[in-house]
Scaffold this motif. Structure first.
Motif, short mmCIF file in Angstrom:
data_model
loop_
_atom_site.label_atom_id
_atom_site.label_comp_id
_atom_site.label_asym_id
_atom_site.label_seq_id
_atom_site.Cartn_x
_atom_site.Cartn_y
_atom_site.Cartn_z
N ALA A 43 0.83 -1.21 0.00
CA ALA A 43 0.00 0.00 0.00
C ALA A 43 0.86 1.26 0.00
O ALA A 43 0.54 2.25 -0.67
N LEU A 44 1.96 1.24 0.75
CA LEU A 44 2.85 2.41 0.75
C LEU A 44 3.52 2.57 -0.61
O LEU A 44 3.67 3.70 -1.09
N GLN A 45 3.91 1.48 -1.23
CA GLN A 45 4.47 1.57 -2.58
C GLN A 45 3.48 2.25 -3.52
O GLN A 45 3.84 3.16 -4.28
N GLN A 46 2.22 1.81 -3.48
CA GLN A 46 1.20 2.38 -4.36
C GLN A 46 0.97 3.84 -4.05
O GLN A 46 0.82 4.67 -4.97
N ALA A 47 0.96 4.19 -2.77
CA ALA A 47 0.74 5.59 -2.40
C ALA A 47 1.86 6.48 -2.93
O ALA A 47 1.61 7.59 -3.42
N LEU A 48 3.10 6.02 -2.84
CA LEU A 48 4.23 6.81 -3.35
C LEU A 48 4.15 6.98 -4.86
O LEU A 48 4.48 8.05 -5.40
N LYS A 49 3.71 5.94 -5.56
CA LYS A 49 3.55 6.06 -7.01
C LYS A 49 2.48 7.08 -7.35
O LYS A 49 2.63 7.87 -8.31
N GLU A 50 1.41 7.10 -6.57
CA GLU A 50 0.32 8.02 -6.87
C GLU A 50 0.67 9.46 -6.55
O GLU A 50 0.30 10.38 -7.29
N VAL A 51 1.41 9.70 -5.46
CA VAL A 51 1.77 11.09 -5.17
C VAL A 51 2.78 11.61 -6.20
O VAL A 51 2.81 12.81 -6.49
N GLN A 52 3.57 10.72 -6.78
CA GLN A 52 4.48 11.14 -7.84
C GLN A 52 3.69 11.68 -9.03
O GLN A 52 4.09 12.66 -9.66
N GLN A 53 2.58 11.06 -9.34
CA GLN A 53 1.80 11.43 -10.51
C GLN A 53 0.84 12.60 -10.25
O GLN A 53 0.29 13.16 -11.19
N ASN A 54 0.63 12.94 -8.99
CA ASN A 54 -0.34 13.97 -8.64
C ASN A 54 0.33 15.34 -8.62
O ASN A 54 1.12 15.65 -7.72
N ALA A 55 -0.01 16.18 -9.58
CA ALA A 55 0.61 17.50 -9.69
C ALA A 55 0.26 18.41 -8.53
O ALA A 55 0.96 19.39 -8.28
N GLN A 56 -0.80 18.10 -7.79
CA GLN A 56 -1.18 18.92 -6.64
C GLN A 56 -0.24 18.69 -5.46
O GLN A 56 -0.18 19.52 -4.55
N VAL A 57 0.48 17.58 -5.47
CA VAL A 57 1.40 17.27 -4.37
C VAL A 57 2.73 17.94 -4.62
O VAL A 57 3.40 17.68 -5.62
N ARG A 58 3.14 18.79 -3.70
CA ARG A 58 4.41 19.51 -3.82
C ARG A 58 5.44 19.02 -2.80
O ARG A 58 6.63 19.29 -2.94
N ALA A 59 4.98 18.33 -1.75
CA ALA A 59 5.87 17.76 -0.74
C ALA A 59 5.14 16.61 -0.06
O ALA A 59 3.91 16.57 -0.05
N VAL A 60 5.92 15.70 0.51
CA VAL A 60 5.35 14.51 1.14
C VAL A 60 5.84 14.42 2.58
O VAL A 60 7.02 14.64 2.86
N LEU A 61 4.92 14.10 3.47
CA LEU A 61 5.24 13.87 4.88
C LEU A 61 4.96 12.41 5.20
O LEU A 61 3.84 11.93 4.98
N LEU A 62 5.97 11.72 5.71
CA LEU A 62 5.83 10.31 6.09
C LEU A 62 5.99 10.20 7.60
O LEU A 62 7.01 10.62 8.15
N THR A 63 4.99 9.63 8.27
CA THR A 63 5.05 9.51 9.72
C THR A 63 4.33 8.25 10.16
O THR A 63 3.86 7.47 9.32
N GLY A 64 4.24 8.04 11.48
CA GLY A 64 3.61 6.86 12.01
C GLY A 64 2.48 7.21 12.96
O GLY A 64 2.51 8.25 13.62
N ALA A 65 1.49 6.32 13.05
CA ALA A 65 0.39 6.51 13.99
C ALA A 65 0.79 5.99 15.37
O ALA A 65 1.57 5.04 15.49
N GLY A 66 0.27 6.63 16.39
CA GLY A 66 0.52 6.14 17.74
C GLY A 66 1.88 6.52 18.27
O GLY A 66 2.42 7.59 17.96
#
Length: 261
Positions: free
Chosen positions: A36-59
Motif C-alpha cells: 500500500a505504501l508503494q502504491q501511495a508513493l507512485k500516486e503522489v508522484q503522478q499527482n501535480a497537486q502534491v508539492r511535498a510529502v510527509l511520512l510519519t507513524g500513527a501512535g
C-alpha cells in the motif's frame, strides 16, 4: 487514492501526508502495508497537486520494521522475497520521487523502519524518539538500504558499530552524529513539522527534484562526471517557470510565488 487501512492519506495545501497505521504493532510492516505504501508513493508522484510529502507513524512509534509474526508464520515468504518485493521497491521509490519527502519520526524507528526514514530527504524526530539497527539482534543483516545510507551519513566506523552492536540511538544523539536533520522537543514537534513541510511545498518543486537527483548520482560519479551532471540539471532548472519567477521576485524585491512548474 486507493490505500489500505494500514496507510492513511491526506492532501492539504500541497502536502501529502502518508501515515503508517498499524499502531498496535508499532507500525511494523506486513505485506499489505508495504504494498500500500508503494502504491501511495507512485500516486503522489503522478499527482501535480502534491508539492511535498510527509511520512510519519500513527501512535507511539514511527515503525518497528518487519512484522516478525508474519515473516515466521507457516508458509511465510522467504526473507529475501520480502526484501525484494517490500523494502527494496520502497527505498527506490523514495529516492526517485521527484518531490521532497520529510520523515517525521514520532517514536521508535527500528530495523527496516529506521532505514526507511533515513532514505527520506529530510529526517526530523521527536527528542523522545530513537533509532535502532536491530537486525543483529535476530541474526540478520541491515537491509532497506541501510548499509548504503548509514555509512554515508555518519561514517563507516560509527555505522559499523551501530549495525553490529544494535545500540539504541536517541534522537538528539542522531542529530549530533549527522544521522538526521533535527531532533525537536516533543511538545513542539507537530507544529515545527507542519511548518517545515509547508515551507518545502511552497518552494520550486522541479529545482528540488533536480537537486535530489544530483545527490543520488553523487554516490556513484567522479567529480568530473558530477560537474557535468550539475551543468545539465542547471540548464533544465534555468528553463522552469519557477526560475523566472524567482528572478523576477528578486528584481522586484518581493517574496517569490513558486508554482512547482
Amino acid at each position: 487514492m486507493n490505500t489500505s487501512t494500514y496507510i492513511t492519506y491526506s492532501l492539504a495545501d500541497g502536502v501529502a501526508t502518508l501515515t503508517l497505521n498499524r499502531p498496535e504493532v508499532y507500525n511494523s510492516f506486513n505485506r499489505e502495508m508495504a504494498l500500500a505504501l508503494q502504491q501511495a508513493l507512485k500516486e503522489v508522484q503522478q499527482n501535480a497537486q502534491v508539492r511535498a510529502v510527509l511520512l510519519t507513524g500513527a501512535g507511539k512509534a514511527f515503525c518497528a520494521g518487519q512484522d516478525l509474526a508474519e515473516a515466521t508464520a507457516e508458509g511465510a515468504m522467504e526473507i529475501s522475497q520480502i526484501v525484494d518485493e517490500h523494502y527494496n521497491p520502497l527505498i527506490l521509490l523514495l529516492r526517485q520521487l521527484e518531490k521532497p519527502v520529510v520523515a517525521a519520526v514520532n517514536g521508535v524507528a527500528a530495523g527496516a523502519g529506521a532505514n526507511l526514514a533515513l532514505a527520506c530527504d529530510v529526517v526530523v524526530a521527536k527528542e523522545s524518539a530513537s533509532f535502532i539497527q536491530a537486525f543483529s539482534k535476530i541474526g540478520l543483516i541491515p537491509d532497506s538500504g541501510g548499509t548504503f545510507m548509514l555509512p554515508r551519513l555518519i561514517g563507516l566506523q560509527r555505522a559499523s558499530a551501530l549495525m553490529l552492536l544494535g545500540d539504541k540511538v536517541p534522537a538528539k544523539e542522531a542529530q549530533q552524529m549527522g544521522m538526521i536533520y533535527r531532533a525537536i522537543p516533543d511538545e513542539a514537534f507537530e507544529g515545527e513539522v507542519a511548518s517545515l513541510v509547508q515551507r518545502l511545498s511552497q518552494m520550486p518543486t522541479k529545482g528540488l527534484a533536480y537537486t535530489k537527483a544530483l545527490l543520488n548520482s553523487s554516490f556513484d560519479l567522479s567529480l568530473e562526471e558530477q560537474l557535468q551532471q550539475e551543468s545539465r540539471y542547471q540548464n533544465r532548472a534555468g528553463q522552469t517557470a519557477d526560475f523566472r519567477e524567482g528572478v523576477q521576485a528578486f528584481v522586484e524585491k518581493r517574496s517569490p510565488r513558486f508554482r512547482g512548474e
